[in-house]
Write a protein that holds these residues in place. Structure first.
Motif, short mmCIF file in Angstrom:
data_model
loop_
_atom_site.label_atom_id
_atom_site.label_comp_id
_atom_site.label_asym_id
_atom_site.label_seq_id
_atom_site.Cartn_x
_atom_site.Cartn_y
_atom_site.Cartn_z
N GLY A 172 41.10 92.50 24.01
CA GLY A 172 40.73 92.69 22.62
C GLY A 172 41.39 91.67 21.71
O GLY A 172 42.55 91.28 21.92
N TYR A 173 40.65 91.26 20.69
CA TYR A 173 41.16 90.31 19.70
C TYR A 173 41.46 91.06 18.41
O TYR A 173 40.72 91.95 18.01
N LEU A 174 42.56 90.67 17.77
CA LEU A 174 42.89 91.31 16.50
C LEU A 174 43.68 90.35 15.63
O LEU A 174 44.29 89.40 16.12
N TYR A 186 49.20 95.49 8.89
CA TYR A 186 48.21 96.27 9.61
C TYR A 186 47.33 95.38 10.49
O TYR A 186 47.30 94.16 10.35
N LEU A 187 46.62 96.03 11.43
CA LEU A 187 45.81 95.35 12.43
C LEU A 187 44.34 95.40 12.04
O LEU A 187 43.86 96.43 11.54
N ILE A 188 43.62 94.30 12.29
CA ILE A 188 42.18 94.25 12.05
C ILE A 188 41.50 93.88 13.36
O ILE A 188 41.78 92.82 13.94
N ASP A 189 40.63 94.75 13.85
CA ASP A 189 39.91 94.51 15.10
C ASP A 189 38.92 93.37 14.91
O ASP A 189 38.12 93.38 13.98
N SER A 245 40.09 89.96 3.99
CA SER A 245 40.71 90.59 5.16
C SER A 245 39.71 91.43 5.93
O SER A 245 39.97 92.57 6.29
N ALA A 246 38.52 90.84 6.17
CA ALA A 246 37.45 91.57 6.85
C ALA A 246 36.68 90.63 7.75
O ALA A 246 36.41 89.49 7.38
N PRO A 247 36.31 91.10 8.97
CA PRO A 247 35.51 90.25 9.86
C PRO A 247 34.04 90.26 9.47
O PRO A 247 33.55 91.20 8.85
#
Length: 317
Positions: A131-133, A143-146, A206-208
């Motif tokens: 997994g990438y984050l 915090y973590l973002i997938d 801060s969003a994919p």
């Protein structure tokens, strides 16, 4: 050899801290924006260290920690994996750990601008699922973002220099696998096939964003401020080839649909069976409520005008 390597690890990390401290003040911003190799280190599965605006971020998962994950930030322990079978559930907060399945530390791919990008095994390594984050260190509570899931061996065939591209205002990540849950199509009867993916990540938002389902603009920075385009002359020159004033609605729709799903920002004309005369589409690099969105206006089956309007084209309700 392992005890020797464990004794050397603190020395390696200490050397890394000293090296980072020697970055000339005038080059600090440039170094942080691109995170050169000296700014992070990896020991496969056992440890990593990376510079962040909040100090050195490190992970250790070795015999020295009883093979339990220990995360440190600026010299203090942020998380220590508990020694029990009922592991806590992973959350999106770094203080709750990154993964709890005894499969080692993640690997740092790169970082800068307040973010660090990691890849970690989601299952025991022999299953080939990783997994990438991104970790957001701009916040007091990181915090973590997938960013998605990769599948070896096809995913490992992508070289690191092509996999991650750091740019002004954001990054581009490429891998073979599945989109993150935040971008997966809702209500699908079955999972989409694994494929080569391109993820765009705008630091300000801060969003994919799915880089294969958005409209690229010509002569426009990928993560630039689209608000500058509001009122700009001749917006059509920024559009893909064939999207021009006077082109047929059928042709323009066909071109836009290659880049995503056009929709009516006002949701007018529902049930008519005909595409509405006002359409927009997500723009690459502009994944959130910042900036502007393109509005395509049609009359009598032809493209009459293109303009950029403030916002993201989404209904706030």
């Amino acid at each position: 050899m392992k005890p020797c390597r464990r004794r050397l690890l603190p020395l390696v990390l200490a050397g890394l801290v000293l090296a980072l401290a020697r970055v000339p003040p005038g080059r600090a911003a440039e170094s942080q924006a691109r995170m050169p190799p000296a700014a992070f280190s990896n020991v496969a599965g056992e440890s990593f260290a990376a510079r962040t605006p909040r100090g050195l971020f490190s992970c250790e998962n070795s015999a020295a920690t009883d093979h339990r994950q220990v995360l440190k930030l600026d010299g203090r322990i942020l998380y220590r994996q508990p020694a029990r079978l009922d592991r806590p559930e992973e959350t999106d907060r770094l203080r709750d750990g990154i993964i709890h399945d005894d499969i080692g530390c993640p690997r740092v791919l790169g970082g800068g601008d307040g973010f660090v990008v990691l890849v970690r095994n989601l299952q025991p390594p022999q299953y080939g699922v990783q997994g990438y984050l991104a970790v957001n260190f701009r916040e007091d509570d990181p915090y973590l973002i997938d960013l998605g899931t990769g599948y070896r061996p096809k995913d490992d065939a992508i070289p690191d220099e092509r996999r991650l591209r750091w740019m002004d205002g954001g990054l581009v990540l490429r891998y073979f696998g599945d989109l993150p849950d935040s971008l997966a199509a809702g209500g699908a009867s079955q999972d989409p096939p694994r494929a080569n993916r391109t993820i765009l990540f705008n630091f300000a938002e801060s969003a994919p964003q799915d880089g294969d389902a958005c409209l690229p603009l010509k002569d426009t920075p990928l993560f630039g401020d689209l608000a500058d385009l509001i009122g700009a002359p001749d917006p059509s020159r920024r559009m893909p080839e064939g999207v021009r004033i006077g082109a047929s609605k059928t042709r323009v729709l066909a071109i836009l649909e290659r880049h995503g799903r056009p929709y009516d920002p006002d949701e007018t004309g529902e049930g008519s069976g005909e595409p509405p005369d006002r359409l927009t589409i997500p723009v690459c690099g502009n994944a959130g409520p910042l900036g502007a969105y393109p509005l395509f206006l049609f009359r009598d089956g032809k493209l009459e005008a293109i303009r950029f309007e403030a916002g993201d084209g989404q209904d706030d309700e």
